[in-house]
Enzyme design. Structure first.
Site, PDB file in Angstrom:
ATOM      1  N   CYS A   1       0.875  -1.172   0.000  1.00 24.57           N
ATOM      2  CA  CYS A   1       0.000   0.000   0.000  1.00 24.57           C
ATOM      3  C   CYS A   1       0.910   1.220   0.000  1.00 24.57           C
ATOM      4  CB  CYS A   1      -0.927   0.009   1.205  1.00 24.57           C
ATOM      5  SG  CYS A   1      -1.972   1.493   1.274  1.00 24.57           S
TER       6      CYS A   1
ATOM      7  N   HIS B   1      -2.429  -4.503 -10.528  1.00 28.01           N
ATOM      8  CA  HIS B   1      -3.159  -3.348 -11.047  1.00 28.01           C
ATOM      9  C   HIS B   1      -3.460  -3.536 -12.531  1.00 28.01           C
ATOM     10  CE1 HIS B   1      -2.724  -0.506  -7.642  1.00 28.01           C
ATOM     11  NE2 HIS B   1      -1.648  -1.229  -7.392  1.00 28.01           N
TER      12      HIS B   1
ATOM     13  N   GLU C   1     -10.171   0.207  -5.564  1.00 29.78           N
ATOM     14  CA  GLU C   1      -9.194  -0.629  -4.876  1.00 29.78           C
ATOM     15  C   GLU C   1      -9.768  -1.994  -4.546  1.00 29.78           C
ATOM     16  OE1 GLU C   1      -6.436   0.518  -1.903  1.00 29.78           O
ATOM     17  OE2 GLU C   1      -6.842   2.658  -2.202  1.00 29.78           O
TER      18      GLU C   1
ATOM     19  N   CYS D   1      -4.862   6.243  -4.210  1.00 29.61           N
ATOM     20  CA  CYS D   1      -4.217   4.934  -4.157  1.00 29.61           C
ATOM     21  C   CYS D   1      -2.780   5.121  -4.617  1.00 29.61           C
ATOM     22  CB  CYS D   1      -4.945   3.925  -5.042  1.00 29.61           C
ATOM     23  SG  CYS D   1      -4.154   2.296  -5.079  1.00 29.61           S
TER      24      CYS D   1
ATOM     25  N   GLY E   1      -1.609   2.512  -7.020  1.00 32.08           N
ATOM     26  CA  GLY E   1      -2.367   2.745  -8.252  1.00 32.08           C
ATOM     27  C   GLY E   1      -1.788   3.880  -9.063  1.00 32.08           C
TER      28      GLY E   1
END
Length: 275
Positions: A73, A161, A210, A219, A222
Site C-alpha cells: 500500500c 493493477h 481498490e 491509491c 495505483g
C-alpha cells in the site's frame, strides 16, 4: 491488552496504524472488518501494523477493509515511513513488506518519498490467468464492436493493477465497472482497477477502484501503476503528477535503475487504543 494506534491518511486514503513491535498482532478477517467499519469501528481503507524486523527499521503489514492481507500500500508506506523517521530523528527509513524492502526519505514537512522498487511487468507477476502482453491486455467492457473500455495495461507494484485509459476520468464508470473487473477471471488474486486520463506528458488524472476497499480518495500503488502503464505506451514521460480525488502525487519511473519513486504528503488525524 490495549494497543495504541494512530489514524493517518495519505491524500485522504486513510489507515489505522497499529503498534505491534512489543506484542504480536494477528487480527482475524472479522476483526479487521470491525476496525475498518465506518459505522461500527474506527473506519479506514486499510489496517496497518508496524512489527519488529531483522532486516529493516520495521516490518509493515497491510489488510484491506474487506479483511484480506495484501502485499503493498503506497500511501500507507509513506505514512509509516514518516512515523519511523520522526521516531528515530532521521531522514530515511527502511520498511520490510511482503513485496520486499521499501525505502522512505524525507522530502519536506510531512512530505515523504518512497522507493517502491521495480514494477512487475511480466504476466506471471501481476498475476494473470493466461499469458498476455501487459502493455495492453485482451480485455474490454461493452459491445464487441464498440467497447466503452478496452486494452488496459497491467502492472504489479507488489499488488496487482489494471489501468484503463479514458478520455475523461470524471465520468468514467468506476463504481459500475470497478467491482466487475476486480473479480474478473483473468485476475486470480483479484485486481486494483485504475481509470487514467492523460492530461499532458507530465500529468494524469486518476481514479482507482481498490481491491477489497472500493473507490478511495487516493491509491499510491495505483498512481505508480498508472504512470508506468502510461509511460510504457508512450503516453507520458517517465515522471508525472498524478491527480487523485484526495490530492496530488509525484511519481517517477527512474530510468537509471527502473525503480518507481512516489512522493506525497502524510497526515496524522488522531491517536487512540484498540481494546
Amino acid at each position: 491488552m490495549s494497543r495504541p494506534f494512530l489514524k493517518m491518511n495519505g491524500l485522504g486514503n486513510d489507515f489505522v496504524v497499529v503498534e505491534a513491535r512489543t506484542a504480536p498482532f494477528a487480527p482475524s478477517a472479522e476483526e479487521v472488518r470491525a476496525i475498518a467499519s465506518r459505522e461500527r469501528g474506527i473506519g479506514c481503507d486499510q489496517l496497518v501494523s508496524i512489527e519488529p524486523s531483522g532486516k529493516a527499521d520495521a516490518k509493515v503489514r497491510f489488510w484491506n477493509a474487506a479483511g484480506d492481507e495484501v502485499g503493498a500500500c503506497g500511501n500507507a508506506s509513506r505514512c509509516v515511513g514518516w512515523l519511523l523517521m520522526e521516531a528515530a530523528g532521521t531522514d530515511r527509513a527502511v520498511m520490510e513488506t511482503q513485496g520486499g524492502l521499501l525505502v522512505a526519505n524525507r522530502a519536506g514537512d510531512k512530505v515523504v518519498s518512497v522507493d517502491m522498487g521495480e514494477p512487475g511487468l511480466d504476466w506471471r507477476q501481476i498475476p494473470l490467468a493466461e499469458e498476455m502482453d501487459t502493455r495492453g491486455i485482451e480485455l474490454q467492457v461493452g459491445p464487441i464492436d464498440d467497447p466503452i473500455l478496452h486494452t488496459p495495461g497491467c502492472v504489479s507494484m507488489g499488488n496487482p493493477h489494471v489501468v484503463f485509459f479514458v478520455p475523461d476520468a470524471e465520468i468514467a464508470p468506476v463504481r459500475e465497472v470497478g467491482p466487475m473487473i476486480e473479480h474478473h477471471r483473468l485476475f486470480p488474486e483479484g485486481v486494483n482497477v485504475g481509470f487514467a486520463q492523460i492530461v499532458g506528458r507530465d500529468r494524469i488524472r486518476l481514479k482507482v477502484w481498490e481491491r477489497g476497499a472500493g473507490l478511495t480518495k487516493a491509491c499510491g500503488t495505483g498512481a505508480c501503476a498508472a504512470l508506468v502503464a502510461a509511460a510504457r505506451r508512450g503516453l507520458t514521460d517517465r515522471k508525472a503528477t498524478l491527480v487523485l480525488d484526495g490530492g496530488e502525487l509525484v511519481v517517477e519511473w527512474r530510468e537509471s535503475d527502473g525503480h518507481v519513486i512516489m512522493t506525497g504528503a502524510a497526515e496524522v488525524e488522531f491517536a487512540g487504543t484498540l481494546p
